[in-house]
Design an enzyme around this catalytic site. Structure first.
Site, mmCIF file in Angstrom:
data_model
loop_
_atom_site.group_PDB
_atom_site.id
_atom_site.type_symbol
_atom_site.label_atom_id
_atom_site.label_comp_id
_atom_site.label_asym_id
_atom_site.label_seq_id
_atom_site.Cartn_x
_atom_site.Cartn_y
_atom_site.Cartn_z
ATOM 1 N N LYS A 31 -3.356 6.635 -2.822
ATOM 2 C CA LYS A 31 -4.379 5.870 -3.559
ATOM 3 C C LYS A 31 -5.192 4.933 -2.669
ATOM 4 O O LYS A 31 -6.417 4.865 -2.794
ATOM 5 C CB LYS A 31 -3.722 5.079 -4.689
ATOM 6 C CG LYS A 31 -4.715 4.236 -5.459
ATOM 7 C CD LYS A 31 -4.214 3.760 -6.799
ATOM 8 C CE LYS A 31 -3.166 2.694 -6.687
ATOM 9 N NZ LYS A 31 -2.808 2.171 -8.009
ATOM 10 N N ALA A 40 -46.642 24.434 14.572
ATOM 11 C CA ALA A 40 -45.809 24.913 13.467
ATOM 12 C C ALA A 40 -45.036 26.152 13.887
ATOM 13 O O ALA A 40 -45.552 27.011 14.585
ATOM 14 C CB ALA A 40 -46.696 25.234 12.271
ATOM 15 N N ARG A 98 -1.876 8.173 -11.178
ATOM 16 C CA ARG A 98 -2.949 8.280 -12.160
ATOM 17 C C ARG A 98 -4.272 8.739 -11.547
ATOM 18 O O ARG A 98 -5.210 9.066 -12.249
ATOM 19 C CB ARG A 98 -3.118 6.927 -12.876
ATOM 20 C CG ARG A 98 -1.984 6.616 -13.833
ATOM 21 C CD ARG A 98 -1.953 5.163 -14.262
ATOM 22 N NE ARG A 98 -1.303 4.305 -13.270
ATOM 23 C CZ ARG A 98 -1.138 2.987 -13.405
ATOM 24 N NH1 ARG A 98 -1.599 2.381 -14.473
ATOM 25 N NH2 ARG A 98 -0.536 2.296 -12.466
ATOM 26 N N ALA A 139 0.822 -1.217 0.000
ATOM 27 C CA ALA A 139 0.000 0.000 0.000
ATOM 28 C C ALA A 139 0.851 1.261 0.000
ATOM 29 O O ALA A 139 0.441 2.296 0.509
ATOM 30 C CB ALA A 139 -0.913 -0.014 1.229
HETATM 31 C C1 UD1 Z 1 0.761 -4.647 -10.588
HETATM 32 C C2 UD1 Z 1 1.512 -5.864 -11.155
HETATM 33 C C3 UD1 Z 1 0.791 -6.359 -12.393
HETATM 34 C C4 UD1 Z 1 -0.650 -6.675 -12.060
HETATM 35 C C5 UD1 Z 1 -1.353 -5.519 -11.392
HETATM 36 C C6 UD1 Z 1 -2.680 -5.987 -10.828
HETATM 37 C C7 UD1 Z 1 3.872 -5.637 -10.611
HETATM 38 C C8 UD1 Z 1 5.203 -5.239 -11.117
HETATM 39 N N1 UD1 Z 1 2.856 -5.490 -11.467
HETATM 40 O O1 UD1 Z 1 0.822 -3.601 -11.559
HETATM 41 O O2 UD1 Z 1 1.441 -7.510 -12.893
HETATM 42 O O3 UD1 Z 1 -1.318 -7.060 -13.252
HETATM 43 O O4 UD1 Z 1 -0.581 -5.012 -10.290
HETATM 44 O O5 UD1 Z 1 -3.429 -4.947 -10.281
HETATM 45 O O6 UD1 Z 1 3.765 -6.089 -9.487
HETATM 46 N N2 UD1 Z 1 3.158 -0.608 -4.341
HETATM 47 C C9 UD1 Z 1 3.995 -0.429 -3.263
HETATM 48 N N3 UD1 Z 1 5.270 0.008 -3.502
HETATM 49 C C10 UD1 Z 1 5.745 0.252 -4.737
HETATM 50 C C11 UD1 Z 1 4.885 0.070 -5.833
HETATM 51 C C12 UD1 Z 1 3.596 -0.371 -5.614
HETATM 52 O O7 UD1 Z 1 3.617 -0.645 -2.123
HETATM 53 O O8 UD1 Z 1 6.929 0.638 -4.847
HETATM 54 C C13 UD1 Z 1 1.770 -1.065 -4.093
HETATM 55 C C14 UD1 Z 1 0.729 -0.065 -4.544
HETATM 56 O O9 UD1 Z 1 0.327 0.787 -3.462
HETATM 57 C C15 UD1 Z 1 -0.428 -0.964 -4.994
HETATM 58 C C16 UD1 Z 1 0.260 -2.250 -5.428
HETATM 59 O O10 UD1 Z 1 1.554 -2.242 -4.841
HETATM 60 O O11 UD1 Z 1 -1.299 -1.239 -3.922
HETATM 61 C C17 UD1 Z 1 0.360 -2.365 -6.952
HETATM 62 O O12 UD1 Z 1 1.077 -1.272 -7.473
HETATM 63 P P1 UD1 Z 1 0.701 -0.576 -8.847
HETATM 64 O O13 UD1 Z 1 1.679 0.513 -9.099
HETATM 65 O O14 UD1 Z 1 -0.728 -0.249 -8.907
HETATM 66 O O15 UD1 Z 1 1.024 -1.773 -9.869
HETATM 67 P P2 UD1 Z 1 0.326 -2.061 -11.249
HETATM 68 O O16 UD1 Z 1 0.956 -1.198 -12.281
HETATM 69 O O17 UD1 Z 1 -1.135 -2.012 -11.109
HETATM 70 MG MG MG Z 2 -2.408 -1.249 -9.624
#
Ligand code: UD1
Ligand code: MG
Length: 481
Positions: free
Chosen positions: A20, A394, A13, A7
Site C-alpha cells: 500500500k 518536411a 483493501r 509501513a
Molecule cells: C489506524 C488506527 C486508527 C486510526 C487510523 C488512521 C490502530 C489500531 N488503528 O487504523 O485508530 O484512526 O489508523 O488512519 O492503530 N501497519 C504496520 N503493521 C501492522 C499494521 C499496520 O506497519 O501490523 C501500518 C500500515 O502499513 C499503515 C499504518 O500502520 O501505514 C496503519 O495501518 P492500517 O491497517 O491502515 O490501520 P487503520 O485500520 O487505518
Molecule cells: Mg489506514
C-alpha cells in the site's frame, strides 16, 4: 527525537500486488511524502521505517530514495528499516522498532498511508508533547473532528474532557461510533514508557491485533498527561485504505499544488484540470492551459506558455517559450524563445538553443539544434548535431539506426534540407550546403553546394485503367436519366 514510520501493512483493501505505501500520490509513493515531511521537520533524525508486506520492494525504494537525496540528507541521516515479518497490528509494528529507539527522547509515530500530513502540524504536535516550562512532557495525540468518521478509531473523553482511550471502529459500540473526533494515528510518545506499554498490549479485540491505540488507556493509568491538537486542514489527516480514498486524496493534493502555483503568480486556465506528478517550478507570468501533466522535475522560465493537453517530464523550458497543444516533452532542454508544437515530441537528450522552431509531428531525440534552426513539419531528428540557422524540410529523417548501432548525423550552420530527405548516418552535411528534395544522403555533402540524389523524371503516354464495376454503375445511372 525518534521518528518511526509504520509501513508494513499489506493494504488488502487496495486489491493490488503493490504494498500500500508504494501506491503513488501526485507521482510519488505515499511513503515518500511521509519521508520528505519527516526529514523536513527534523533533518538530523534518521527515520526508522517498519516494513513487512512487500519488504524487498519497499527497502529497494528506500535505498534509491536515500541515494537520490544524498546531497540534501545530512551525512548523519540514513533511513533505517526494521522488519515486521507478520503484520500483527500497529502496536506490534512499533514493538519491532523498539530496540532501535533512544529511550531518552520522545518518539514521533507517522503512518505510511497518511501521506499529506504537513510539517507545520507535526511541529505543533511535537511542541505539545514537550510541554511548557514547569509541565511534564506528555503524550501528544493528533486528533480530528470529522463529519464522516467512518473507519477511524474514536477518541474517548471523560466528563472533564480528558482523553481516556481510543476505541477502534470494529470494537466500538453503536453509541461510540457516533463520536466524531477520530484518531489520525500520528502521536508523540514518551519513549521511556514504551517498553512497558507495548509488551503489555493484548490482541483480544475484533481484529485480533496488537493495537498501538491501546497505549492511550495505559498512559492514562500511569498518570502520563495526554494533550491533543488538530491539523490545520482536515485533508492532512486522511488515511488511504482503498483506491477510492487514494483517488479522492489525489484530487486534494492536486488542488493544493494548483493553489500554490496560483499564489506564486502562475496563470492556470483551470486549476482543476492540471496534474503535477513531481516538482514543477515556474518563473513569472507563466500560463498553463487545460489538461497538462507535469512529471518528475519540470521548470518553466518567465513568460512560458503551455498550450492545452501537453505532457512535460523532466524538462527545462527557457524564457518566453511557446509550447502548443498536444506536445509531449521528455528529458528535453529548451532555451529561450523557442516555439514547440502543436503535436511535437521531444525525447531525452533533445537540446534546443535559442529561437528553435519545432513544429507538428516532429520528433527530436538525443540531438542538439543550434540557434534559429527550424524543423516545422513531419521530421525525425535523432542522434544529430544540427548547427545554427538550419532549415529541415518536411519529411526529413535521420536514419540513425542500422538495426544494431546508432550513428551520428552532423548538419553544420546554414544548411537547407529539402523535403523528404533521408540522411543515412553516419553522415555529415557541410556548412551552407543545400540538399535537394527527395535526396537519400549516403555520403557526406560538401559545404555550399547543392547535393541531390534523385531518379530522373520521365513522362510516357498512359491510359489509366478503369474499374469494371465503376463503369457499369456509370452506365446504369445514365440510363435512369
Ligand atoms: C489506524 C488506527 C486508527 C486510526 C487510523 C488512521 C490502530 C489500531 N488503528 O487504523 O485508530 O484512526 O489508523 O488512519 O492503530 N501497519 C504496520 N503493521 C501492522 C499494521 C499496520 O506497519 O501490523 C501500518 C500500515 O502499513 C499503515 C499504518 O500502520 O501505514 C496503519 O495501518 P492500517 O491497517 O491502515 O490501520 P487503520 O485500520 O487505518
Ligand atoms: Mg489506514
Amino acid at each position: 527525537m525518534n521518528i518511526v514510520i509504520l509501513a508494513a501493512g499489506q493494504g488488502q483493501r487496495m486489491r493490488s500486488a503493490l504494498p500500500k505505501v508504494m501506491q503513488r500520490l501526485a507521482g510519488k509513493p505515499m511513503l515518500q511524502h511521509v519521508l520528505e515531511t519527516a526529514l523536513s521537520i527534523s533533518p538530523k533524525t534518521a527515520p526508522l521505517v517498519v516494513i513487512g508486506h512487500g519488504a524487498p520492494l519497499v527497502s529497494q525504494f528506500l535505498m534509491t530514495f536515500a541515494e537520490q537525496n544524498k546531497a540534501t540528507l545530512k551525512l548523519a541521516t540514513k533511513i533505517d528499516t526494521v522488519l515486521q515479518a507478520k503484520q500483527n497490528g500497529t502496536g506490534h509494528a512499533l514493538l519491532q522498532a523498539l530496540p532501535k529507539l533512544n529511550p531518552a527522547v520522545p518518539t514521533l509515530v507517522l503512518y505510511g498511508d497518511v501521506p499529506l500530513i504537513s510539517p507545520s502540524t507535526l511541529k505543533r504536535l511535537i511542541q505539545l508533547a514537550d510541554g511548557v516550562a514547569g509541565q511534564d512532557s506528555a503524550l501528544a495525540l493528533l486528533t480530528q473532528d470529522m463529519v464522516d468518521p467512518q473507519g477511524y478509531g474514536r477518541i474517548m473523553r471523560n466528563s472533564a474532557g480528558e482523553v481516556t482511550a481510543i476505541v477502534e471502529e470494529k470494537d466500538a459500540t453503536r453509541q461510540q461510533r457516533t463520536i466524531q473526533e477520530i484518531n489520525t494515528g500520528m502521536m508523540v510518545l514518551p519513549s521511556q514508557h514504551l517498553k512497558h506499554w507495548l509488551k503489555a498490549l493484548k490482541a483480544s479485540n475484533a481484529q485480533g491485533e496488537y493495537y498501538l491505540t491501546d497505549v492511550i488507556a495505559m498512559a492514562v493509568k500511569d498518570g502520563v498527561p495526554i494533550r491533543t491538537t488538530q491539523a490545520t486542514n482536515v485533508w492532512e489527516t486522511l488515511g488511504v485504505n482503498d483506491r477510492a480514498q487514494l483517488a479522492a486524496l489525489e484530487r486534494i493534493a492536486q488542488q493544493e499544488i494548483a493553489s500554490n502555483l496560483l499564489s506564486n503568480g502562475v496563470s492556470l486556465a483551470d486549476p482543476t484540470r492540471l496534474d503535477v506528478r513531481g516538482k514543477l517550478t515556474c518563473g513569472q507570468d507563466v500560463f498553463i492551459d487545460i489538461g497538462c501533466v507535469f512529471e518528475g522535475d519540470v521548470s518553466l522560465a518567465t513568460g512560458v506558455q503551455v498550450g492545452p493537453n501537453c505532457v512535460l517530464r523532466n524538462t527545462q523550458v527557457g524564457k518566453r517559450v511557446i509550447i502548443q497543444a498536444f506536445s509531449h516533452l521528455d528529458g528535453a532542454i529548451i532555451s529561450d524563445d523557442c516555439s514547440i508544437g502543436p503535436y511535437a515530441r521531444l525525447r531525452p537528450g533533445a537540446n534546443l538553443a535559442n529561437d528553435v522552431h519545432i513544429g507538428n509531428f516532429v520528433e527530436v531525440k538525443n540531438s542538439q539544434l543550434g540557434a534559429h534552426s527550424k524543423a516545422n513539419h513531419l521530421a525525425y531528428v535523432g542522434d544529430a548535431t544540427v548547427g545554427k540557422r538550419v532549415n529541415i524540410g518536411a519529411g526529413t529523417i535521420t536514419c540513425n539506426y542500422d538495426g544494431v548501432s546508432k550513428h551520428q548525423t552532423i548538419i553544420e550552420d546554414d544548411v537547407f534540407i529539402g523535403s523528404d530527405t533521408q540522411l543515412v548516418a553516419p553522415v555529415k552535411v557541410g556548412r551552407g550546403a543545400t540538399l535537394g528534395a527527395g535526396t537519400t544522403l549516403t555520403k557526406d555533402a560538401p559545404a555550399n553546394q547543392l547535393t541531390v540524389s534523385r531518379t530522373k523524371q520521365v513522362s510516357v503516354p498512359w491510359q489509366r485503367p478503369e474499374k469494371k464495376v465503376l463503369a457499369k454503375k456509370k452506365l446504369s445511372s445514365k440510363g435512369k436519366k
